[in-house]
Design a protein around this motif. Structure first.
Motif, PDB file in Angstrom:
ATOM      1  N   SER A 240      64.942  66.116  26.586  1.00 38.21           N
ATOM      2  CA  SER A 240      64.300  65.283  27.596  1.00 38.21           C
ATOM      3  C   SER A 240      64.621  63.810  27.351  1.00 38.21           C
ATOM      4  O   SER A 240      65.271  63.439  26.366  1.00 38.21           O
ATOM      5  N   GLN A 242      62.682  61.626  26.356  1.00 39.70           N
ATOM      6  CA  GLN A 242      62.032  61.160  25.132  1.00 39.70           C
ATOM      7  C   GLN A 242      62.995  61.134  23.953  1.00 39.70           C
ATOM      8  O   GLN A 242      62.855  60.308  23.043  1.00 39.70           O
ATOM      9  N   VAL A 245      64.797  57.852  24.109  1.00 39.75           N
ATOM     10  CA  VAL A 245      63.881  56.788  23.696  1.00 39.75           C
ATOM     11  C   VAL A 245      63.710  56.800  22.176  1.00 39.75           C
ATOM     12  O   VAL A 245      63.682  55.744  21.530  1.00 39.75           O
ATOM     13  N   LEU A 246      63.621  57.989  21.592  1.00 38.61           N
ATOM     14  CA  LEU A 246      63.477  58.094  20.137  1.00 38.61           C
ATOM     15  C   LEU A 246      64.676  57.489  19.416  1.00 38.61           C
ATOM     16  O   LEU A 246      64.521  56.741  18.449  1.00 38.61           O
ATOM     17  N   SER A 273      56.523  59.782  11.763  1.00 38.31           N
ATOM     18  CA  SER A 273      56.179  60.839  12.704  1.00 38.31           C
ATOM     19  C   SER A 273      55.536  62.026  11.991  1.00 38.31           C
ATOM     20  O   SER A 273      54.531  62.576  12.456  1.00 38.31           O
ATOM     21  N   PRO A 295      50.418  60.387  19.433  1.00 38.47           N
ATOM     22  CA  PRO A 295      51.255  59.396  20.129  1.00 38.47           C
ATOM     23  C   PRO A 295      50.661  57.998  20.115  1.00 38.47           C
ATOM     24  O   PRO A 295      51.400  57.007  20.111  1.00 38.47           O
TER      25      PRO A 295
END
Length: 368
Positions: A240, A242, A245-246, A273, A295
């Motif tokens: 995805s 995300q 973005v990570l 994380s 989150p």
């Protein structure tokens, strides 16, 4: 021998990776070995993004798309075409490079937030294709049966796969570090800092931006290809937006000054994380609160890092390393010199456009 910032990174960075390779399997619990291997894959993809953002100034939210292309390339070649896994990984990385080259010509003509939005759209398109090309990718049901990498007939899983991933990360880090001091690396930085000036000196800025884009894509594809063999099962949910973005967070947290910023960022973000996940899953924390806490704390921690260390983790660590070396030299009674440039000063190997090529032979960069 004079120890400067360049030598500290040249020897200290690979030494740190070697320590991770040797010490990791000893100190990490068995259930975290896979997370350690995944961290190495983030380093591989992050190095390419660091080089693209830090040198040529191109911001990308689409590295997850190339990660997915590399992963699905390996999955399709091994499961449907029945190729051996090692050739499939090589071909998957090459396919990622070809795709990046094909779409890179129009994308690299964009600047600033326009490029960022375009690469974000690319990540969304690839994720949507993975979900809808059911006959090729398996769609939402996934693509199972991706084989493991084998060595002498033995599958590489657990500690062997961890070591393999970190060895590949070490090779990528050393190669990227050497690239940064080559003519190509200096041309990258010249294009990123003064596009018009670099063109005036005969540097084809569009061509170098495209090279940087393709290189970053192939490294992301390599990380995704190894990731496919680690998972053994490919699903669109793993690719995805995300993920893009990570990777961006990893590079920004670590710092854009050198490839080793990707190493710092990947280690810090992965450890953070895992720690926050452990906190949120604590039995004393209510289930609903825990799912929201993870989150929230993660975003808050990243915000604090970027707020107080806007250049990432590299500058303070460099100052610490420089102070340590200076102290050692003083204890040894030797002349000391600062190993860290002053705040706001450019790196020693950075260059103004005039340093890219001799002024009497501006066309030599084109033949790099």
């Amino acid at each position: 021998m004079k120890l400067d910032r360049r030598r500290i990174e040249l020897w200290g960075g690979p030494l740190l990776v070697l320590v991770i390779i040797v010490v990791g399997p000893v100190v990490l619990p068995e259930e975290l070995i896979g997370i350690g291997a995944l961290c190495a894959l983030y380093v591989i993809a992050g190095v390419g993004l660091q080089q693209m953002m830090g040198d040529t100034g191109q911001v990308s939210f689409g590295q997850g798309a190339f990660w997915a292309i590399g992963a699905y390339g390996v999955g399709i070649l091994t499961v449907k075409a029945h190729l051996p896994v090692i050739p499939a990984i090589i071909i998957g990385v090459l396919i990622t490079g070809v795709v990046a080259f094909a779409i890179g010509w129009p994308l690299t003509q964009l600047r600033g937030h326009y490029l960022a939005v375009a690469t974000l759209a690319l990540a969304m398109i690839v994720a949507d294709l993975a979900n809808n090309l059911i006959g090729v990718t398996g769609g939402s049901t996934g693509l199972p049966g991706v084989p493991l990498i084998t060595l002498f007939g033995e599958p590489m899983i657990g500690t062997p796969f961890y070591i393999l991933c970190w060895i590949v990360a070490l090779v990528v880090l050393v190669g990227a570090s050497n690239l940064s001091t080559s003519r190509t690396g200096r041309a990258f930085r010249a294009v990123g800092r003064d596009d018009s000036g670099s063109q005036a000196l005969g540097i084809p800025s569009a061509g170098y931006r495209l090279r940087s884009f393709v290189l970053a894509a192939m490294l992301a594809g390599g990380g995704g290809a190894l990731y496919a063999t680690y998972l053994g099962f490919l699903s669109p949910d793993a690719f995805s937006v995300q993920l893009s973005v990570l990777l961006l967070i990893i590079v920004v947290v670590g710092g854009l000054a050198s490839p080793y910023g990707a190493l710092l960022g990947a280690v810090v973000v992965t450890v953070l994380s895992q720690w926050l996940t452990a906190v949120a899953s604590n039995p004393s924390v209510p289930v609903g609160v825990g799912s929201a806490l993870d989150p929230l704390l993660y975003g808050g921690a990243v915000f604090l890092i970027l707020r107080f260390l806007p250049s990432g983790l590299q500058p303070p660590l460099r100052r610490i390393a420089g102070g340590s070396v200076t102290g050692i030299r003083r204890l040894m009674g030797r002349d000391t010199r600062s190993v860290e440039p002053r705040e706001g000063e450019r790196d020693a190997d950075s260059l103004a456009p005039a340093e890219v090529v001799p002024t009497d032979t501006p066309a030599r960069v084109v033949e790099d």
